[in-house]
Scaffold this motif. Structure first.
Motif, PDB file in Angstrom:
ATOM      1  N   PRO A 287       0.816  -1.215   0.000  1.00  0.00           N
ATOM      2  CA  PRO A 287       0.000   0.000   0.000  1.00  0.00           C
ATOM      3  C   PRO A 287       0.851   1.267   0.000  1.00  0.00           C
ATOM      4  CG  PRO A 287      -0.030  -1.034   2.163  1.00  0.00           C
ATOM      5  CD  PRO A 287       0.681  -1.980   1.250  1.00  0.00           C
ATOM      6  N   ARG A 288       0.299   2.351  -0.545  1.00  0.00           N
ATOM      7  CA  ARG A 288       1.024   3.627  -0.592  1.00  0.00           C
ATOM      8  C   ARG A 288       1.358   4.140   0.799  1.00  0.00           C
ATOM      9  NH1 ARG A 288      -1.602   8.331  -3.904  1.00  0.00           N
ATOM     10  NH2 ARG A 288      -3.593   7.352  -3.363  1.00  0.00           N
ATOM     11  N   PHE A 289       0.425   3.916   1.727  1.00  0.00           N
ATOM     12  CA  PHE A 289       0.599   4.417   3.087  1.00  0.00           C
ATOM     13  C   PHE A 289       0.472   3.257   4.065  1.00  0.00           C
ATOM     14  CE2 PHE A 289      -1.672   7.584   0.475  1.00  0.00           C
ATOM     15  CZ  PHE A 289      -0.686   8.558   0.402  1.00  0.00           C
ATOM     16  N   VAL A 290       0.904   3.473   5.287  1.00  0.00           N
ATOM     17  CA  VAL A 290       0.781   2.441   6.325  1.00  0.00           C
ATOM     18  C   VAL A 290      -0.685   2.083   6.531  1.00  0.00           C
ATOM     19  CG1 VAL A 290       1.099   1.965   8.784  1.00  0.00           C
ATOM     20  CG2 VAL A 290       2.906   3.104   7.489  1.00  0.00           C
ATOM     21  N   ILE A 291      -1.526   3.098   6.513  1.00  0.00           N
ATOM     22  CA  ILE A 291      -2.964   2.855   6.699  1.00  0.00           C
ATOM     23  C   ILE A 291      -3.671   2.846   5.349  1.00  0.00           C
ATOM     24  CG2 ILE A 291      -2.964   3.873   9.005  1.00  0.00           C
ATOM     25  CD1 ILE A 291      -4.397   6.325   7.705  1.00  0.00           C
ATOM     26  N   THR A 292      -4.781   2.116   5.293  1.00  0.00           N
ATOM     27  CA  THR A 292      -5.605   2.114   4.087  1.00  0.00           C
ATOM     28  C   THR A 292      -6.718   3.147   4.192  1.00  0.00           C
ATOM     29  OG1 THR A 292      -5.165  -0.224   3.686  1.00  0.00           O
ATOM     30  CG2 THR A 292      -7.116   0.704   2.626  1.00  0.00           C
ATOM     31  N   GLY A 293      -7.346   3.244   5.364  1.00  0.00           N
ATOM     32  CA  GLY A 293      -8.445   4.188   5.510  1.00  0.00           C
ATOM     33  C   GLY A 293      -8.753   4.505   6.961  1.00  0.00           C
ATOM     34  N   ILE A 294      -9.510   5.590   7.141  1.00  0.00           N
ATOM     35  CA  ILE A 294      -9.955   6.033   8.468  1.00  0.00           C
ATOM     36  C   ILE A 294     -11.458   6.289   8.379  1.00  0.00           C
ATOM     37  CG2 ILE A 294      -9.617   7.674  10.350  1.00  0.00           C
ATOM     38  CD1 ILE A 294      -7.064   8.639   8.740  1.00  0.00           C
ATOM     39  N   ILE A 379     -13.446   5.573  16.216  1.00  0.00           N
ATOM     40  CA  ILE A 379     -12.727   5.772  14.952  1.00  0.00           C
ATOM     41  C   ILE A 379     -11.930   4.506  14.657  1.00  0.00           C
ATOM     42  CG2 ILE A 379     -10.952   7.119  13.755  1.00  0.00           C
ATOM     43  CD1 ILE A 379     -11.650   9.449  15.710  1.00  0.00           C
ATOM     44  N   ALA A 380     -12.088   3.993  13.439  1.00  0.00           N
ATOM     45  CA  ALA A 380     -11.329   2.816  13.011  1.00  0.00           C
ATOM     46  C   ALA A 380     -10.208   3.249  12.079  1.00  0.00           C
ATOM     47  CB  ALA A 380     -12.250   1.824  12.307  1.00  0.00           C
ATOM     48  N   VAL A 381      -8.993   2.874  12.419  1.00  0.00           N
ATOM     49  CA  VAL A 381      -7.842   3.065  11.537  1.00  0.00           C
ATOM     50  C   VAL A 381      -7.520   1.691  10.972  1.00  0.00           C
ATOM     51  CG1 VAL A 381      -5.466   3.872  11.352  1.00  0.00           C
ATOM     52  CG2 VAL A 381      -7.014   4.924  13.017  1.00  0.00           C
ATOM     53  N   VAL A 382      -7.670   1.541   9.664  1.00  0.00           N
ATOM     54  CA  VAL A 382      -7.618   0.225   9.029  1.00  0.00           C
ATOM     55  C   VAL A 382      -6.477   0.183   8.018  1.00  0.00           C
ATOM     56  CG1 VAL A 382      -8.896  -1.413   7.575  1.00  0.00           C
ATOM     57  CG2 VAL A 382     -10.094  -0.087   9.326  1.00  0.00           C
ATOM     58  N   GLY A 383      -5.779  -0.940   7.967  1.00  0.00           N
ATOM     59  CA  GLY A 383      -4.739  -1.068   6.950  1.00  0.00           C
ATOM     60  C   GLY A 383      -3.924  -2.336   7.073  1.00  0.00           C
ATOM     61  N   ARG A 384      -3.779  -3.060   5.969  1.00  0.00           N
ATOM     62  CA  ARG A 384      -2.957  -4.272   5.970  1.00  0.00           C
ATOM     63  C   ARG A 384      -1.485  -3.942   6.174  1.00  0.00           C
ATOM     64  NH1 ARG A 384      -4.506  -2.824   0.962  1.00  0.00           N
ATOM     65  NH2 ARG A 384      -2.933  -2.714  -0.715  1.00  0.00           N
ATOM     66  N   GLY A 385      -1.101  -2.680   5.869  1.00  0.00           N
ATOM     67  CA  GLY A 385       0.285  -2.262   6.038  1.00  0.00           C
ATOM     68  C   GLY A 385       0.702  -2.143   7.496  1.00  0.00           C
ATOM     69  N   MET A 386      -0.290  -2.099   8.421  1.00  0.00           N
ATOM     70  CA  MET A 386       0.046  -1.936   9.840  1.00  0.00           C
ATOM     71  C   MET A 386       0.722  -3.172  10.400  1.00  0.00           C
ATOM     72  SD  MET A 386      -3.076   0.302  11.462  1.00  0.00           S
ATOM     73  CE  MET A 386      -4.312  -0.989  11.368  1.00  0.00           C
ATOM     74  N   ARG A 387       0.457  -4.336   9.809  1.00  0.00           N
ATOM     75  CA  ARG A 387       1.053  -5.578  10.315  1.00  0.00           C
ATOM     76  C   ARG A 387       2.584  -5.533  10.266  1.00  0.00           C
ATOM     77  NH1 ARG A 387      -2.503 -10.006   6.953  1.00  0.00           N
ATOM     78  NH2 ARG A 387      -4.476  -9.802   8.089  1.00  0.00           N
ATOM     79  N   ALA A 388       3.102  -4.957   9.189  1.00  0.00           N
ATOM     80  CA  ALA A 388       4.550  -4.957   8.969  1.00  0.00           C
ATOM     81  C   ALA A 388       5.222  -3.679   9.462  1.00  0.00           C
ATOM     82  CB  ALA A 388       4.828  -5.148   7.478  1.00  0.00           C
ATOM     83  N   THR A 389       4.467  -2.838  10.167  1.00  0.00           N
ATOM     84  CA  THR A 389       5.013  -1.544  10.601  1.00  0.00           C
ATOM     85  C   THR A 389       4.985  -1.447  12.117  1.00  0.00           C
ATOM     86  OG1 THR A 389       4.136  -0.551   8.576  1.00  0.00           O
ATOM     87  CG2 THR A 389       4.837   0.947  10.320  1.00  0.00           C
ATOM     88  N   ARG A 390       6.131  -1.221  12.698  1.00  0.00           N
ATOM     89  CA  ARG A 390       6.200  -1.095  14.153  1.00  0.00           C
ATOM     90  C   ARG A 390       5.738   0.280  14.610  1.00  0.00           C
ATOM     91  NH1 ARG A 390      12.329  -3.449  15.146  1.00  0.00           N
ATOM     92  NH2 ARG A 390      11.953  -5.585  14.379  1.00  0.00           N
ATOM     93  N   GLY A 391       5.166   0.313  15.795  1.00  0.00           N
ATOM     94  CA  GLY A 391       4.864   1.581  16.444  1.00  0.00           C
ATOM     95  C   GLY A 391       3.673   2.335  15.903  1.00  0.00           C
ATOM     96  N   THR A 392       2.755   1.621  15.202  1.00  0.00           N
ATOM     97  CA  THR A 392       1.584   2.319  14.644  1.00  0.00           C
ATOM     98  C   THR A 392       0.733   2.937  15.740  1.00  0.00           C
ATOM     99  OG1 THR A 392       1.554   0.793  12.757  1.00  0.00           O
ATOM    100  CG2 THR A 392      -0.436   2.099  13.159  1.00  0.00           C
ATOM    101  N   SER A 393       0.460   2.157  16.784  1.00  0.00           N
ATOM    102  CA  SER A 393      -0.356   2.674  17.899  1.00  0.00           C
ATOM    103  C   SER A 393       0.321   3.872  18.558  1.00  0.00           C
ATOM    104  CB  SER A 393      -0.598   1.579  18.941  1.00  0.00           C
ATOM    105  OG  SER A 393      -1.350   0.531  18.398  1.00  0.00           O
ATOM    106  N   GLY A 394       1.648   3.784  18.697  1.00  0.00           N
ATOM    107  CA  GLY A 394       2.386   4.888  19.309  1.00  0.00           C
ATOM    108  C   GLY A 394       2.277   6.163  18.505  1.00  0.00           C
ATOM    109  N   ARG A 395       2.331   6.042  17.182  1.00  0.00           N
ATOM    110  CA  ARG A 395       2.205   7.228  16.338  1.00  0.00           C
ATOM    111  C   ARG A 395       0.805   7.832  16.430  1.00  0.00           C
ATOM    112  NH1 ARG A 395       4.985   4.950  10.972  1.00  0.00           N
ATOM    113  NH2 ARG A 395       4.914   3.035  12.184  1.00  0.00           N
TER     114      ARG A 395
END
Length: 444
Positions: A287-294, A379-395
């Motif tokens: 995906p272009r971004f870590v998240i797909t949608g909000i 609020i739902a932050v959704v994205g398959r890219g989050m699996r491979a990215t550390r610290g998403t919740s922290g950001r």
């Protein structure tokens, strides 16, 4: 290659839009099966034909004699909408006989479903005439059971047999028939479902759903001006976003094609060169971004139940949930801890029965503390890219802290596909802006 193409009401509102649709279909010989909606609004203050039909039928079933003139006037206005399209397309067809039949059936009080379905039926007749395609009445090939539930097995069998003999066809969306032959409609937006059913029946390679937007956007354009579009989204991501309020496609339209592995392409009739959004079962595309949608919704209430050693008491959660079930209240989300768990419900559903629920929980589990909060948003932050990215919740926490948003709850699903955040209603838009900014604008 076989493509099923569905066009929404905004794409078929007048003759000019019809011609655009005709050019899109004729440009690609693979676009062989067409599912049209009823004409939508021509201008922002216009009325959709489906709403005109509902209103006309409502007058038709009134007993007062003075309503007869009103009924005839409303029906004539609907006929004028279709006559304008026919004339604008230069067709020689005449819908007088069709409207005579509609008039008789309205007077006979055939039902609201029949009334609403005529928008798609008549548009389908015009589309078939314009394209030179065979017309197939959806009532002859799409079926519901005695309880009004969609009969997938019978529909798939009959529809597949009928379409196997047709190289191309127009099948109007939104409706089918009951076992007694009466017309039954899907819920509003149900033409999306019809398109999906047709795609499954013909084993299509692609289901194109044409509307007035260029696919899914990362978030609500009413909150973020001109948000980025989503290039590719999986069915699971789409379900998560749709559940939290993101609407471009009727969510029930996913299931028939998902079982067959048929991708859905959301396209824009007004900008046909845009590739739109591709909806797939799975993809290795990064995906272009870590998240797909909000996406998110407001107006929730939370009920926090606290009891020491709750985790050792077998059936504790079950007893609490049964209180909500007994009161007919659906549960939206349920984060938990060792000695506490919180239930999120729609505030308007809960307010009427809150005291019964509180009393029921006290009787069921004797909690140490019961705490209520209202005016909350999820609020739902959704994205398959989050699996491979550390610290998403922290950001997310960092972005919300910088925006002075107080986080009431944060919970990550076991699939690592989504993170749910609870905030106050008044912080809803600010929170979405902050999350969008950190993941899309700055791409941290």
């Amino acid at each position: 290659m076989i493509k099923v193409v569905k066009f929404g009401g905004s794409s078929l509102a007048d003759a000019e839009q019809f011609r655009k649709v005709g050019r899109i279909i004729r440009k690609d010989a693979d676009r062989r099966y067409v599912v049209p909606s009823a004409p939508g609004k021509r201008t922002p203050d216009d009325t959709k034909v489906t709403d005109m039909l509902y209103g006309c039928y409502g007058v038709a079933i009134m007993e007062e004699e003075e309503c007869e003139e009103e009924f005839e006037s409303r029906l004539e206005k609907i006929k004028e909408r279709y006559d304008e399209i026919i004339e604008g397309l230069g067709l020689s067809m005449d819908l007088t006989d069709e409207f005579c039949m509609i008039r008789e059936n309205f007077i006979r009080k055939t039902g609201r479903d029949y009334a609403a379905s005529r928008g798609e039926y008549l548009n389908g007749r015009i589309m078939a005439e314009y394209l030179g395609y065979p017309f197939i009445d959806a009532a002859d090939v799409i079926f519901f059971d005695e309880d009004g539930n969609f009969d997938a097995k019978k529909t798939d069998q009959v529809l597949a047999e009928v379409l196997a003999e047709k190289k191309c066809a127009v099948i109007p969306g939104f409706y089918g028939s009951m076992p007694d032959g009466s017309v039954k409609t899907f819920s509003r937006g149900g033409s999306d479902i019809t398109g999906s059913i047709v795609a499954k029946a013909v084993h299509a390679d692609m289901y194109e759903n044409w509307t007035d937007v260029s696919g899914f956007l990362i978030t609500d354009p009413r909150i973020i001006p001109n948000p980025k579009a989503i290039d590719v989204i999986t069915y699971r991501e789409l379900r998560e976003l749709s559940y939290m309020g993101a609407t471009v496609l009727h969510e029930d339209a996913i299931f028939p094609v998902r079982k067959e592995g048929i991708p859905i392409n959301i396209r824009n009739t007004n900008i046909p060169e845009d590739k739109g959004t591709l909806i797939v079962e799975s993809t290795c595309r990064k995906p272009r971004f870590v998240i797909t949608g909000i996406a998110g919704k407001k107006d929730f209430a939370s009920i926090t139940v606290e009891k020491a050693m709750m985790n050792t008491e077998v059936g504790f959660c079950k007893k609490v949930l049964e209180v909500f079930s007994d009161n007919g209240i659906s549960i939206e989300h349920m984060p938990s801890g060792i000695d506490t768990f919180t239930i999120f419900v729609h505030q308007d559903e809960f307010e009427e029965k809150e005291q019964k629920v509180i009393a029921g929980i006290h009787r069921a589990v004797e909690p140490d503390l019961l705490e209520l909060e209202s005016d909350l948003a999820l609020i739902a932050v959704v994205g398959r890219g989050m699996r491979a990215t550390r610290g998403t919740s922290g950001r997310i926490f960092s972005a919300l802290a910088h925006a002075n948003v107080n986080v009431k709850m944060i919970d990550q699903g076991s699939s690592e596909l989504n993170i749910i955040i609870g905030v106050r209603n008044h912080d809803f838009e600010t929170a979405i802006r902050a999350i969008y900014d950190i993941f899309v604008n700055t791409m941290l």
